[in-house]
Motif scaffolding. Sequence first.
Motif, PDB file in Angstrom:
ATOM      1  N   ASP A 111      57.384  30.123  48.048  1.00 51.86           N
ATOM      2  CA  ASP A 111      56.108  29.710  47.454  1.00 51.86           C
ATOM      3  C   ASP A 111      55.190  30.918  47.263  1.00 51.86           C
ATOM      4  O   ASP A 111      54.539  31.067  46.224  1.00 51.86           O
ATOM      5  N   ASP A 112      55.160  31.784  48.283  1.00 51.24           N
ATOM      6  CA  ASP A 112      54.343  32.998  48.200  1.00 51.24           C
ATOM      7  C   ASP A 112      54.872  33.919  47.103  1.00 51.24           C
ATOM      8  O   ASP A 112      54.100  34.528  46.354  1.00 51.24           O
ATOM      9  N   LEU A 113      56.210  34.000  46.995  1.00 45.67           N
ATOM     10  CA  LEU A 113      56.832  34.824  45.968  1.00 45.67           C
ATOM     11  C   LEU A 113      56.404  34.356  44.576  1.00 45.67           C
ATOM     12  O   LEU A 113      55.993  35.172  43.730  1.00 45.67           O
ATOM     13  N   ARG A 114      56.481  33.056  44.339  1.00 45.69           N
ATOM     14  CA  ARG A 114      56.148  32.554  42.999  1.00 45.69           C
ATOM     15  C   ARG A 114      54.671  32.762  42.676  1.00 45.69           C
ATOM     16  O   ARG A 114      54.318  33.156  41.560  1.00 45.69           O
ATOM     17  N   LEU A 115      53.791  32.491  43.650  1.00 48.81           N
ATOM     18  CA  LEU A 115      52.365  32.686  43.421  1.00 48.81           C
ATOM     19  C   LEU A 115      52.043  34.150  43.110  1.00 48.81           C
ATOM     20  O   LEU A 115      51.248  34.456  42.212  1.00 48.81           O
ATOM     21  N   THR A 116      52.666  35.062  43.874  1.00 49.91           N
ATOM     22  CA  THR A 116      52.420  36.493  43.666  1.00 49.91           C
ATOM     23  C   THR A 116      52.943  36.936  42.307  1.00 49.91           C
ATOM     24  O   THR A 116      52.289  37.731  41.605  1.00 49.91           O
ATOM     25  N   MET A 117      54.114  36.416  41.923  1.00 47.64           N
ATOM     26  CA  MET A 117      54.661  36.743  40.612  1.00 47.64           C
ATOM     27  C   MET A 117      53.747  36.252  39.492  1.00 47.64           C
ATOM     28  O   MET A 117      53.496  36.975  38.520  1.00 47.64           O
ATOM     29  N   GLU A 118      53.233  35.035  39.629  1.00 49.39           N
ATOM     30  CA  GLU A 118      52.346  34.477  38.608  1.00 49.39           C
ATOM     31  C   GLU A 118      51.067  35.297  38.476  1.00 49.39           C
ATOM     32  O   GLU A 118      50.588  35.552  37.361  1.00 49.39           O
ATOM     33  N   ARG A 119      50.522  35.741  39.619  1.00 46.97           N
ATOM     34  CA  ARG A 119      49.315  36.562  39.581  1.00 46.97           C
ATOM     35  C   ARG A 119      49.589  37.886  38.870  1.00 46.97           C
ATOM     36  O   ARG A 119      48.785  38.347  38.058  1.00 46.97           O
ATOM     37  N   ALA A 120      50.722  38.490  39.200  1.00 45.32           N
ATOM     38  CA  ALA A 120      51.072  39.778  38.590  1.00 45.32           C
ATOM     39  C   ALA A 120      51.275  39.642  37.082  1.00 45.32           C
ATOM     40  O   ALA A 120      50.818  40.477  36.295  1.00 45.32           O
ATOM     41  N   LEU A 121      51.953  38.562  36.663  1.00 48.51           N
ATOM     42  CA  LEU A 121      52.206  38.341  35.243  1.00 48.51           C
ATOM     43  C   LEU A 121      50.914  38.022  34.496  1.00 48.51           C
ATOM     44  O   LEU A 121      50.701  38.482  33.380  1.00 48.51           O
ATOM     45  N   ASP A 122      50.038  37.215  35.115  1.00 47.20           N
ATOM     46  CA  ASP A 122      48.751  36.892  34.498  1.00 47.20           C
ATOM     47  C   ASP A 122      47.898  38.147  34.349  1.00 47.20           C
ATOM     48  O   ASP A 122      47.229  38.346  33.333  1.00 47.20           O
ATOM     49  N   HIS A 123      47.924  39.002  35.396  1.00 47.53           N
ATOM     50  CA  HIS A 123      47.151  40.247  35.361  1.00 47.53           C
ATOM     51  C   HIS A 123      47.638  41.149  34.229  1.00 47.53           C
ATOM     52  O   HIS A 123      46.837  41.723  33.481  1.00 47.53           O
ATOM     53  N   ALA A 124      48.961  41.257  34.087  1.00 48.41           N
ATOM     54  CA  ALA A 124      49.533  42.096  33.034  1.00 48.41           C
ATOM     55  C   ALA A 124      49.197  41.546  31.655  1.00 48.41           C
ATOM     56  O   ALA A 124      48.868  42.294  30.737  1.00 48.41           O
ATOM     57  N   ALA A 125      49.261  40.204  31.520  1.00 46.19           N
ATOM     58  CA  ALA A 125      48.952  39.582  30.220  1.00 46.19           C
ATOM     59  C   ALA A 125      47.494  39.800  29.853  1.00 46.19           C
ATOM     60  O   ALA A 125      47.171  40.105  28.701  1.00 46.19           O
ATOM     61  N   LEU A 126      46.597  39.667  30.835  1.00 44.05           N
ATOM     62  CA  LEU A 126      45.171  39.879  30.585  1.00 44.05           C
ATOM     63  C   LEU A 126      44.894  41.320  30.226  1.00 44.05           C
ATOM     64  O   LEU A 126      44.113  41.616  29.316  1.00 44.05           O
ATOM     65  N   ARG A 127      45.553  42.243  30.926  1.00 47.07           N
ATOM     66  CA  ARG A 127      45.372  43.668  30.629  1.00 47.07           C
ATOM     67  C   ARG A 127      45.837  43.974  29.205  1.00 47.07           C
ATOM     68  O   ARG A 127      45.161  44.677  28.453  1.00 47.07           O
ATOM     69  N   ASP A 128      46.985  43.426  28.801  1.00 46.34           N
ATOM     70  CA  ASP A 128      47.493  43.665  27.448  1.00 46.34           C
ATOM     71  C   ASP A 128      46.570  43.064  26.392  1.00 46.34           C
ATOM     72  O   ASP A 128      46.350  43.650  25.330  1.00 46.34           O
ATOM     73  N   GLU A 129      46.032  41.868  26.707  1.00 50.75           N
ATOM     74  CA  GLU A 129      45.113  41.219  25.777  1.00 50.75           C
ATOM     75  C   GLU A 129      43.838  42.034  25.611  1.00 50.75           C
ATOM     76  O   GLU A 129      43.348  42.222  24.501  1.00 50.75           O
ATOM     77  N   ASN A 130      43.310  42.530  26.721  1.00 49.76           N
ATOM     78  CA  ASN A 130      42.100  43.354  26.657  1.00 49.76           C
ATOM     79  C   ASN A 130      42.348  44.653  25.914  1.00 49.76           C
ATOM     80  O   ASN A 130      41.495  45.129  25.159  1.00 49.76           O
ATOM     81  N   LYS A 131      43.527  45.241  26.144  1.00 49.52           N
ATOM     82  CA  LYS A 131      43.869  46.486  25.453  1.00 49.52           C
ATOM     83  C   LYS A 131      43.940  46.258  23.952  1.00 49.52           C
ATOM     84  O   LYS A 131      43.429  47.058  23.164  1.00 49.52           O
ATOM     85  N   ALA A 132      44.576  45.144  23.551  1.00 47.84           N
ATOM     86  CA  ALA A 132      44.687  44.835  22.129  1.00 47.84           C
ATOM     87  C   ALA A 132      43.309  44.604  21.515  1.00 47.84           C
ATOM     88  O   ALA A 132      43.021  45.040  20.403  1.00 47.84           O
ATOM     89  N   LEU A 133      42.442  43.909  22.271  1.00 46.02           N
ATOM     90  CA  LEU A 133      41.087  43.650  21.784  1.00 46.02           C
ATOM     91  C   LEU A 133      40.310  44.947  21.630  1.00 46.02           C
ATOM     92  O   LEU A 133      39.631  45.164  20.629  1.00 46.02           O
ATOM     93  N   ARG A 134      40.427  45.835  22.635  1.00 47.55           N
ATOM     94  CA  ARG A 134      39.720  47.115  22.559  1.00 47.55           C
ATOM     95  C   ARG A 134      40.202  47.933  21.371  1.00 47.55           C
ATOM     96  O   ARG A 134      39.424  48.579  20.677  1.00 47.55           O
ATOM     97  N   GLN A 135      41.522  47.907  21.133  1.00 47.85           N
ATOM     98  CA  GLN A 135      42.072  48.667  20.010  1.00 47.85           C
ATOM     99  C   GLN A 135      41.609  48.102  18.671  1.00 47.85           C
ATOM    100  O   GLN A 135      41.329  48.847  17.731  1.00 47.85           O
ATOM    101  N   THR A 136      41.497  46.771  18.601  1.00 49.81           N
ATOM    102  CA  THR A 136      41.014  46.131  17.380  1.00 49.81           C
ATOM    103  C   THR A 136      39.564  46.511  17.129  1.00 49.81           C
ATOM    104  O   THR A 136      39.164  46.839  16.010  1.00 49.81           O
ATOM    105  N   LEU A 137      38.754  46.462  18.189  1.00 51.82           N
ATOM    106  CA  LEU A 137      37.349  46.830  18.061  1.00 51.82           C
ATOM    107  C   LEU A 137      37.199  48.281  17.648  1.00 51.82           C
ATOM    108  O   LEU A 137      36.408  48.626  16.771  1.00 51.82           O
ATOM    109  N   ALA A 138      37.984  49.160  18.313  1.00 56.79           N
ATOM    110  CA  ALA A 138      37.884  50.591  18.022  1.00 56.79           C
ATOM    111  C   ALA A 138      38.301  50.893  16.581  1.00 56.79           C
ATOM    112  O   ALA A 138      37.749  51.780  15.927  1.00 56.79           O
ATOM    113  N   ALA A 139      39.300  50.128  16.067  1.00 59.47           N
ATOM    114  CA  ALA A 139      39.773  50.364  14.709  1.00 59.47           C
ATOM    115  C   ALA A 139      38.702  50.047  13.673  1.00 59.47           C
ATOM    116  O   ALA A 139      38.653  50.654  12.608  1.00 59.47           O
ATOM    117  N   SER A 140      37.835  49.078  13.974  1.00 60.45           N
ATOM    118  CA  SER A 140      36.794  48.691  13.026  1.00 60.45           C
ATOM    119  C   SER A 140      35.461  49.386  13.306  1.00 60.45           C
ATOM    120  O   SER A 140      34.466  49.098  12.663  1.00 60.45           O
TER     121      SER A 140
END
Length: 450
Positions: A111-140
């Motif tokens: 249970d701890d393994l799955r929760l930790t994995m989900e947190r790590a994956l969510d963190h990575a997805a949020l970081r990628d989303e923010n990076k894409a947003l920053r790049q879009t903003l910077a491009a314009s």
Amino acid sequence: MKPSRITILTVDDDPGHRGMLTTLLADWGFRVEAAADGETAVARCREQAFDLILMDVRMTGISGIEALKEIKAYNPAIPILIMTAYSDVETAVEAIKAGAYDYLTKPLDFDDLRLTMERALDHAALRDENKALRQTLAASFDSGGIIGQSPPMRRLMEMLATIAPSEATVMVTGESGTGKELIARAIHANSPRRKGPYVAVNCAALTETLLESELFGHEKGAFTGAEKRREGRFLAADKGTIFLDEIGEMPLSMQVKLLRAIQEREIQRVGGDQTLKVDVRIVAATNRNLLAEVEAGRFRQDLYYRLNVVALALPPLREREEDVPLLAAHFLRKFAEKNGKHIKGFTPEAMDRMLKHAWPGNVRELENAVERAVVLALGEYIGERELPPALSGGSDEPRPGGFANLTLEELERAAILDALEAAGGNKSEAARRLGITRKTMHAKLAKYGE
């Protein structure tokens, strides 16, 4: 992201534990690949991108910590969970310092393994989303002449692209010559107020009385010389942006009045009693440490926090060496056009000098150095001799045949005579050294009666 779209790499030299993990993760719907040691894991990460890595800390060959460091050096975006049978703090701290997202102890709590994995994956997805947003903003983003591709400048541009569309008050800090007003203009140009006025005030250039009049205006007869009513800069900037440069130089008595203007969004002209509403966005700038000024009692703490809603720290030029050639080329084009000269670039020796210089005056110093070099240049390339003494290793003292305190024509004549002397009177060699044709050399000599 659905588990079926997520690929996980399990790394463990224990076949039983590795097999158990592979089966468990596959049952959870993930795509799973396995590696029996750290070397294989590093090699696999160079071949393809994984969404998550589960890696044992103690393995034959290189350890999990060593493999972690190598993988992070190659691809820092992959979240890595370290597994250890030893729940000692030192191993956990070492793993986190090396870049692990988290660590788990064996035997694993699923249970701890799955929760930790989900947190790590969510963190990575949020970081990628923010990076894409920053790049879009910077491009314009309209950079407004800001030049730089170094990591500090890329981060600054991303930050600018994020905050410019807001109404937030911005405090720009940095050494003299780093380009604080250029940043202020870029914020205005990319804001909803871009069609409104942009007004700049140098708070250090005026006495206290004149500064108050400059900011808020004055009534006729408010003081000696006030022959008619004057609207201040705040009213001039209504519906736009006001840039308060050198805010750290503002007297304490004026700081109180500025604070009221910010808080109440209203001002009073000097000598007047009418309250006037204003709608401005404030961008302030200073090369001082305002927190130190607050502690010393020279700057109001309440005003500091009002101005420091969003802080932007401009890097000095010595911390963005990669930008020196870009800036130098930009200034070269600017001043060559202004002076009607055709200059192709800098010699390798001149560029080396510029790259090694500490630039205490930052971009402003570089701009001045290039302008001077363009004025002195007679050929198609700027060499060491055209650079300021601080860069070329020369002296600021006047010298026979030197360039100090001379007019442009005198500089040109001196340079030609220096080249002739160095070439032993050989005009062809002197022309070659100056980067000009022999015909041009003769024309110049005739012009100066030589």
